[in-house]
Design an enzyme around this catalytic site. Structure first.
Site, PDB file in Angstrom:
ATOM      1  N   VAL A 130      56.537  18.492  97.499  1.00 24.06           N
ATOM      2  CA  VAL A 130      55.705  18.632  98.737  1.00 24.06           C
ATOM      3  C   VAL A 130      55.414  20.152  99.027  1.00 24.06           C
ATOM      4  O   VAL A 130      56.312  20.841  99.154  1.00 24.06           O
ATOM      5  CB  VAL A 130      56.458  17.867  99.858  1.00 24.06           C
ATOM      6  CG1 VAL A 130      56.057  18.203 101.372  1.00 24.06           C
ATOM      7  CG2 VAL A 130      56.635  16.532  99.592  1.00 24.06           C
ATOM      8  N   CYS A 131      54.224  20.472  99.454  1.00 26.75           N
ATOM      9  CA  CYS A 131      53.921  21.955  99.594  1.00 26.75           C
ATOM     10  C   CYS A 131      53.616  22.104 101.252  1.00 26.75           C
ATOM     11  O   CYS A 131      52.801  21.554 101.816  1.00 26.75           O
ATOM     12  CB  CYS A 131      52.569  22.152  98.754  1.00 26.75           C
ATOM     13  SG  CYS A 131      52.211  23.857  98.514  1.00 26.75           S
TER      14      CYS A 131
END
Length: 313
Positions: A130-131
């Site tokens: 998850v960015c």
């Protein structure tokens, strides 16, 4: 099994079984735990802060986010986010596994997206990575970054729902764009969201089995009608409101052959999956018929096609 309604499923609850949680399986062999697998978080301030996070979530979760924490592993948490209306994620379900680090809140939680190998957002990798600036996994300044004194898990979840799973995720990518236009990307996203629905019904996240079935029983009709509306170009992808009649032939937007083909393939799979969980599918076709121009095959060509299919069946 007795069917459980979404409205009977608690938004926040503490459960026992964490056996399918991503970070349970990612725990390092030398990580301290007792005989029950409980993480030995010795820092009293960390434990106190985690308890505070639980209280914040229990009192303030919006109606579209559901959370489960674990009796034997206070360092683990799972969240389900319902895709918002007016986005290509509408009526979908998106699951995230979180882990509090041993020095929480000095460092942000680890977050893993249960992707089933699908990349339906520039910020959510098919690996589950998850960015997000708030998690310090992407650049950002000031309040965009994790702040030990102010940032919370609720803030993380709201950011995932509002900033990541938004109406034009194409623009989440600052560099090379993931498609030639945001409309084209939304088409890919909706198809991948539909695939995610199928995976979730086939292999539901533990402690959310009843919720997943109830959610898709409630929304099956709208999802299938949206597939038809988008495939036939009657409305921009993400904007279907559930009211347009399935048989309408009015054309509004251009639709690629790739998207039409994906809907033709996914629709019957969704229909069967929704039917298996007891959804009401009255007046909805089991599969989509196409005369080659994105329109229902009700004319001469369609009749001939059905005639030859019947003859060769």
């Amino acid at each position: 099994h007795e069917q459980v309604g979404v409205n009977k499923f608690k938004q926040f609850d503490c459960v026992v079984d964490y056996s399918d949680h991503y970070y349970y399986h990612q725990s390092k062999p030398n990580q301290k735990s007792n005989s029950h697998g409980t993480m030995m978080i010795n820092n009293r301030n960390t434990m106190k802060r985690i308890m505070k996070e639980w209280e914040i979530l229990e009192k303030n979760l919006p109606a579209s986010i559901f959370v489960r924490v674990y009796e034997g592993r206070i360092d683990l948490l799972r969240a389900a986010i319902i895709g918002a209306s007016k986005t290509p994620y509408h009526n979908g379900l998106f699951f995230f596994d979180l882990q509090f680090p041993s020095d929480y809140p000095n460092n942000p939680p680890k977050v893993y997206y249960r992707s089933f190998g699908l990349r339906l957002n520039p910020n959510l990798y098919n690996s589950g990575y998850v960015c997000l600036s708030l998690l310090n996994t992407w650049g950002g300044k000031g309040t965009e970054r994790w702040c030990p004194d102010k940032s919370t898990i609720l803030q993380v979840l709201l950011s995932l729902q509002g900033l990541v799973l938004n109406e034009k995720p194409y623009y989440n990518e600052p560099g090379i764009k993931p498609a030639w236009s945001w409309e084209s990307y939304n088409a890919d996203v909706f198809a991948l969201s539909c695939k995610t629905m199928l995976y979730l019904m086939k292999k539901p996240a533990r402690n959310f089995e009843g919720f997943i079935a109830a959610h898709f029983r409630d929304h099956a009709s709208v999802i299938l009608k949206a597939c038809v509306a988008y495939r036939n170009g009657r409305v921009r992808i993400g904007l279907f409101d559930g009211d347009a009649p399935v048989g309408s032939k009015k054309k509004k937007v251009n639709v690629s052959k790739k998207f039409k083909d994906s809907m033709n393939e996914l629709y019957p799979e969704l229909y069967k999956a929704f039917n298996r969980i007891g959804a009401s599918l009255k007046n909805l076709p089991e599969k989509l018929e196409d005369d080659g121009d994105g329109k229902p095959a009700n004319g001469i060509i369609g009749k001939l096609k059905r005639f030859w299919e019947a003859m060769t069946a």
